[in-house]
Scaffold this active site. Structure first.
Site: not given
Ligand code: AMP
Length: 368
Positions: A192, A267, A306, A312, A324
């Site tokens: 994404k 989400r 990554r 990360r 996740r």
């Molecule tokens: P991402 O970079 O999108 O994979 O997000 C990393 C982490 O941030 C996720 O595993 C969640 O813990 C938190 N996170 C990101 N976006 C959301 C969301 N829309 N709702 C809840 N937690 C989020």
């Protein structure tokens, strides 16, 4: 371009065009009523300028009166039409010609016809300076029309946007920017973020990644960062209230954007509903949700790779990654139905070269 409250309006009709239309109307009505003394009834507030200029052009004997109705609030007609100033007295046996500034859906007109329905007038005619034929769905035929206009919100020459703009001599049209708002959907590692980088350039969009905003806050040691870290480290979702508020703030920071790419948001169903309500309150909407599809083995491989480079924490541990995925399957996957019901869900194969996948996404967006 002019600004009234929060909206921009561009010139649409010049004073000359408007006065020309009024002159033609006055002449047409004068031919029909030269042997009568009609009562012109202006509909306040919008028609005050029209009535004034019309009467200056009307060459024969006539009287003038007003009624006052209200139906517009902001940009859309509320559907509720209130009578604030009722029909004039002693109109029995007289010829009434209503002077309306604009007729669109015809709701106000219906109310007007109703107002005069028991008044035993000799004749009842409608003259409207502007007429939106495309959206008019009333049964009453409009007797005299100044200018037929498309279904765009207009202000000026008596017409207002939240009470401003009535004093303008010309008519302006709402400057509606064409916006595209996309939701990029897909499991962690689906690509994404990578694709958003290309799409934001191509379509001139603002990219909002909630994950990135959280990481930025963690890096800067903010209160929000500290709170989010406890969830992110475990591969869990951050609570909705926090995330929704944060997302809204990000959108509000970019009032001039041509559109947004929402990456990693929504989400949960609560987030999706909150996003719809929030966008609607700003006259915006989600245009499409595009899911990048790839199987878990490939995703795990990508995420671990990554994790080596990005550092990360949630990308370095297979059990966190699996958590996740579970969060995704239980909380995020149901959104597919949510957007399918709105006919906004599109699925794209997320396996292939970056360029190939960008092309697949572009094809979907260009077809919107
Ligand atoms: P991402 O970079 O999108 O994979 O997000 C990393 C982490 O941030 C996720 O595993 C969640 O813990 C938190 N996170 C990101 N976006 C959301 C969301 N829309 N709702 C809840 N937690 C989020």
């Amino acid at each position: 371009m002019i600004r009234l409250h929060d909206k921009y309006f561009k010139p649409f009709l010049s004073e000359k065009q408007i006065l020309g239309a009024i002159q033609r109307m006055a002449q047409e009505i004068a031919v029909d009523y030269k042997d009568d003394t009609p009562i012109f009834v202006g509909v306040l507030n919008g028609a005050f300028m029209f009535v004034s200029d019309f009467l200056k052009e009307y060459p024969h004997s006539c009287e003038v009166s007003f009624v006052k109705l209200s139906s517009y609030q902001g940009l859309t007609s509320t559907g509720i039409v209130e009578t604030l100033l009722d029909v004039p007295d002693n109109i029995e046996g007289r010829s009434i010609i209503i002077l309306e500034d604009i007729i669109d859906t015809g709701r106000t007109l219906q109310k007007l016809v109703h107002l005069f329905s028991n008044t035993k007038v000799k004749e009842f005619k409608i003259a409207s300076l502007f007429y939106k034929a495309e959206v008019y769905n009333g049964e009453y035929a409009i007797d005299y029309v100044g200018l037929e206009i498309p279904d765009k919100f207009i202000v000026g020459y008596g017409l207002d946007y939240k009470e401003l703009g009535r004093n303008l001599r010309e008519v302006y049209q709402l400057n509606q920017k064409y916006m595209i708002n996309l939701v990029l959907f897909g499991k962690p590692g689906a690509g994404k973020g990578t694709q958003a980088q290309f799409l934001k350039e191509k379509y001139n969009l603002k990219h909002i990644s909630t994950g990135d905003v959280f990481r930025y806050n963690i890096k800067n040691g903010t209160e929000l960062g500290t709170l989010a870290k406890s969830y992110i480290d475990k591969g869990e979702l951050v609570p909705d209230e926090v995330t929704i508020k944060m997302l809204e703030d990000e959108v509000d920071k970019n009032p001039d954007a041509d559109g947004f790419i929402f990456d990693g948001f929504p989400r949960t169903t609560a987030q999706a509903e909150a996003l719809d309500n929030f966008l609607e309150s700003k006259d915006m909407k989600v245009d499409a949700t595009i899911a990048l599809e790839a199987n878990d083995d490939i995703l795990i491989e990508r995420l671990l790779e990554r994790g080596k480079n990005s550092g990360r924490s949630d990308d370095q541990d297979v059990s966190k990654i699996r958590n996740r995925f579970e969060e995704y399957s239980s909380k995020t996957a149901p959104l597919k139905d949510y957007y399918e019901e709105q006919h906004k869900f599109h699925s794209v194969n997320g396996i292939g070269s970056i360029d190939e996948i960008t092309q697949r996404l572009t094809k979907v967006i260009d077809s919107l």
